[in-house]
Design a protein around this motif. Structure first.
Motif, PDB file in Angstrom:
ATOM      1  N   VAL A 123       0.862  -1.188   0.123  1.00 45.96           N
ATOM      2  CA  VAL A 123       0.022  -0.160   0.086  1.00 45.96           C
ATOM      3  C   VAL A 123       0.848   1.290  -0.015  1.00 45.96           C
ATOM      4  O   VAL A 123       0.567   2.098  -0.702  1.00 45.96           O
ATOM      5  CB  VAL A 123      -0.859  -0.021   1.105  1.00 45.96           C
ATOM      6  N   LEU A 141     -11.759   3.049   1.208  1.00 42.03           N
ATOM      7  CA  LEU A 141     -11.331   1.511   1.236  1.00 42.03           C
ATOM      8  C   LEU A 141     -12.618   0.729   1.114  1.00 42.03           C
ATOM      9  O   LEU A 141     -13.419   0.533   2.161  1.00 42.03           O
ATOM     10  CB  LEU A 141     -10.520   1.412   2.481  1.00 42.03           C
ATOM     11  N   TYR A 148      -4.428  -1.748   4.653  1.00 40.42           N
ATOM     12  CA  TYR A 148      -4.698  -0.232   4.368  1.00 40.42           C
ATOM     13  C   TYR A 148      -4.379   0.498   5.677  1.00 40.42           C
ATOM     14  O   TYR A 148      -4.408   1.804   5.624  1.00 40.42           O
ATOM     15  CB  TYR A 148      -6.111   0.201   3.903  1.00 40.42           C
TER      16      TYR A 148
END
Length: 214
Positions: A123, A141, A148
């Motif tokens: 990420v 998200l 994340y």
């Protein structure tokens, strides 16, 4: 099945945009039919079917498709993005993760990344490696994956959203999966990581142009 007739009503702006990009390539013959050829492949026709319909050698189609990857980067980013990831399979059993970032204001895909893992490090590399502007960023998200959470180390505001704006990035993933469905949902055994990401960038170049033409 997509036919040559169905390709005729493609927005003139889209074909003009594709043509303007192609016209920067060396040895480009300069005709709208070539823009239609690439659009047909983007929409799901196989290389063999494109060759039969448009009388353009599939090697030529592949050549210009690979060149489209060089024109992937959009000129600017708004600072508000949606992000998602999806599986990419190769015939020999390899599995990759394709990460996609879409700008919520412009509707364009602004970054893609291919990785063998799905982690917080991936990420970070997705955003920092692509130099995406992160000031005042809100990342939507859609699946709430724990990877994340690493965004907090970048000082990025993010939230898990299960409806509404999350559909913007899911539309992108659905479009990609529909295209891959015509390839039996996987790449050939000789596909390298580099060739897969180039294919993806070419796909999203045309995706962005089609958004412009809607």
């Amino acid at each position: 099945m997509i036919s040559k007739t169905k390709l005729r009503p493609l927005p003139a702006l889209v074909l003009s945009s594709v043509f303007s990009v192609l016209n920067n390539f060396p040895r480009f013959p300069g005709s709208e039919s070539n823009a239609r050829t690439l659009s047909a492949y983007y929409l799901g026709l196989s290389l063999r079917r494109v060759e039969d319909l448009f009388h353009v050698p599939k090697n030529t189609v592949q050549y210009y498709w690979r060149k489209l990857a060089n024109y992937f980067s959009p000129p600017s980013c708004s600072g508000h993005y949606a992000v998602d990831e999806t599986k990419i399979r190769v015939v020999n059993g390899l599995l990759y993760w394709l990460w996609v970032v879409r700008d919520l204001n412009t509707g364009k895909v602004i970054a893609v990344r291919l990785s063998k893992t799905r982690s917080g490090l991936d990420v970070i590399l997705l955003f920092k490696g692509k130099r995406i502007r992160l000031e005042k960023t809100i990342n939507i998200l859609p699946d709430g994956g724990p990877w994340y959470n690493k965004l907090s180390t970048l000082g990025v505001k993010h939230e898990h959203v299960t409806f509404g704006k999350k559909n913007l990035v899911e539309q992108v993933v659905r479009s990609l999966k529909l295209r891959l469905a015509n390839m039996d949902k996987h790449f050939p055994p000789n596909a390298s990581k580099g060739s897969i990401i180039r294919w993806g960038k070419a796909f999203f170049t045309l995706f962005n142009l089609f958004q412009q033409g809607e």
